[in-house]
Structure formats: C-alpha cells, structure tokens
Motif scaffolding. Sequence first.
Motif, PDB file in Angstrom:
ATOM      1  N   HIS A  54      -4.425 -26.014   5.983  1.00  0.00           N
ATOM      2  CA  HIS A  54      -4.981 -26.546   5.249  1.00  0.00           C
ATOM      3  C   HIS A  54      -4.011 -26.070   4.543  1.00  0.00           C
ATOM      4  CE1 HIS A  54      -8.124 -24.191   2.935  1.00  0.00           C
ATOM      5  NE2 HIS A  54      -8.778 -24.928   3.747  1.00  0.00           N
ATOM      6  N   ASP A  70      -7.520 -30.174   3.816  1.00  0.00           N
ATOM      7  CA  ASP A  70      -8.591 -29.318   3.709  1.00  0.00           C
ATOM      8  C   ASP A  70     -10.023 -29.140   5.036  1.00  0.00           C
ATOM      9  OD1 ASP A  70      -7.624 -27.584   1.956  1.00  0.00           O
ATOM     10  OD2 ASP A  70      -9.260 -27.979   0.159  1.00  0.00           O
ATOM     11  N   THR A  77     -11.008 -24.480  10.633  1.00  0.00           N
ATOM     12  CA  THR A  77     -10.943 -22.749  10.159  1.00  0.00           C
ATOM     13  C   THR A  77     -12.215 -21.516  11.011  1.00  0.00           C
ATOM     14  OG1 THR A  77     -12.385 -23.070   8.717  1.00  0.00           O
ATOM     15  CG2 THR A  77     -10.273 -24.170   8.057  1.00  0.00           C
ATOM     16  N   TYR A  89      -6.995 -20.269  10.280  1.00  0.00           N
ATOM     17  CA  TYR A  89      -6.899 -21.578  10.207  1.00  0.00           C
ATOM     18  C   TYR A  89      -5.663 -22.417  11.583  1.00  0.00           C
ATOM     19  CZ  TYR A  89      -7.597 -20.459   4.941  1.00  0.00           C
ATOM     20  OH  TYR A  89      -7.849 -19.855   4.174  1.00  0.00           O
TER      21      TYR A  89
END
Length: 343
Positions: free
Chosen positions: A189, A243, A247, A256
């Motif tokens: 991430h 991204d 998560t 993460y």
Amino acid sequence: MATLRSDVIIPEVFESYVNEETTKKDAFLASGVVQPMAQLNASEDGGDFVNVPFWNANLNSTFKVLTDSTSLVPEKITADKQVAAVLHRGDAFEARDLAALAAGSDPLKAVGTKLASYIAHERQKDLLNTLAGVFGDLSALNAGNTAFSDLAVDALAGDTRTALSPGHIAKAKAKLGDQGGKLTSICVHSNVFYDLLERKMVDFVLATDTNASATASGGSIAAAYGGEGTVPKYCGLNVIVSDDVTTKGSGASTVYATYLFANGSVGSGQQAGLKTEFDRDILAKSDAMSFDLHYIYHPIGSKWAVTTANPTASQLSTVTNWSKVYETKNIGIVRVSNLSNMD
C-alpha cells in the motif's frame, strides 16, 4: 458520404495502441509477476472457465533401499487441474457536442488517452481481489481455512503487529523453505511504501540493472515517485505500489496486506482481446464509445472451486470460492500483514 468518428479513429490502430499502453502501465505485468500462460487462452474453446490439468506425482519421498528379498512399491501418479474463471469486462462513454463546445476540447478524445490506465488499474483490482480470496481475512491466522493460508504470515492471538521490516520478508521467504529465493517482487500500500521511504529503506536502481521495467511502480498512483528509468527496491525485491491491496481497520491500527511474488506466479490469458466500437447519435448530437475485453488473471496453484461464472469483485474475494491444488513450495505468492507508521 459524411465522415464519421470511426473514420477518424481507426479501431484497429486505437486498440493496438491501448493494448500496448495497458501493458506498460500494468505494474504486475511490467514487474514479471504476471506472465502469459498459453493454457489459459480460451479464444478457441469459449465458455466461462479454463481447465489446466497437471500430473501430481509424489517426489518428496526418499530413495528406497534395494534388496533381493523385496520388490519396489510404485508411487501413485494422480491427475488434478487448475480452474480459472474468465472475467468479462467492459464499459462505455458518451459525450454530447454541447459539452465539447463548452469545454473547448473533445471529451471523447480524452477518454482515448486515459483508457489504458483505466484498464490496467481495473485489471490490477481484479487480481488483488483474487489474492484477497485465496488468502482470506487480515484479522486472524486463517490456518487451514483458506486456499493459501499456509502461505500467510499473519499475527497470532496476542501478537503485536509492526510496520513492515526485513523480519517480515525473512518470515515470508521461510514459508517457501529452500524455494524462498524465488520471490522477486513485493506489492505494498502507498502508506506502507512512504513509511519505508521515511525510514530510508527503499533503494532506487536503474531499470537496466533489474529484470523489471521502469514502470514497476504502479497501481492507482503510478509514477508518483522515483525518477524516470528507475525501479524502487526493498530488501532486494522490486516494489509495486497499489492502494487497492486489502486493508482492515483505521488509523494507527490499520492492517495492510503485503504480497511477495515470484516471477510468473500469476498466469494471464484471454478469451478475446480489447474491442472498441464507436457510434454517433445524430438526434442527441452525441458520440459514444464502448469497449470490452475478456481475460484471465490466475494465481498459479489455485482453483476456482465453484461454478459461478464471470465473478464480481466480491465473488473473487470470497475465500470459499477458492482451493489450493499445488504443493505449497510450488506456489510463488506469500502474504504478510503489517502496520504503517504513516497512519
């Protein structure tokens, strides 16, 4: 006869350009993690699934001691198969003449320049949703409950998660034992990446000095850091940033998913390549463009274990839809769960 948009934008040329740009912008393709696999191409067979059979022989036993009083007992060779689901995807865009006049530019032309990034990003999301499905939830150790649970470095009850460190990498490689050295890339991430940057744990090397291309950094924030012609590396691994990785939680307690890959650990195939179509609605004074593509991103060693065709993002990330068919050491993907000091 009037000149139409399809006469100005030649579909074959447009599709070839977008395909080339998509390949460049797909970080997993650029890094070598995803590689074409001929057996996954379904252009001639059709259907919603591709079966890849293989022989499963027990070669982990030890030599037999030969004697003149006993005979050898043959080991069994069994057959199994990987099953991959074909993903049928597409979209359409429309722009009215009045909007183009008001903006002073052609909205549909802008779509053409951004389409490659859009396709690359969406395909990466499909891949990351698939990884969420084979590995499972981040909240606890999923021992035996998911397809790739044996390849997950998750926190046990009572353990304290920490920011990504060389210790995580060592534990991840240890999951593959003497095959751990085949892991070459890592997907993190952006918060995890910038945390590593702040701690000065990322090296930027020339693309010519690594097997990855200069576009190894990608995902939804492609080219946000690093210089042209350089590739970020962490603990010797080529870094991919997205991204869209899984998560859990929020703030300083956000967990993460970080994935480590061997080259070719994800196979790709296609049933039909990118196809674009253009149309003009003279009554609405608008131009429209649609596209579709039918492809496969498949973690090698896994099996789509249900009959659900053309799975959605949610279905791809459902753990009960996947099973493991390869021996653990023959799979080239490991997941660790970690925190970030950037939260």
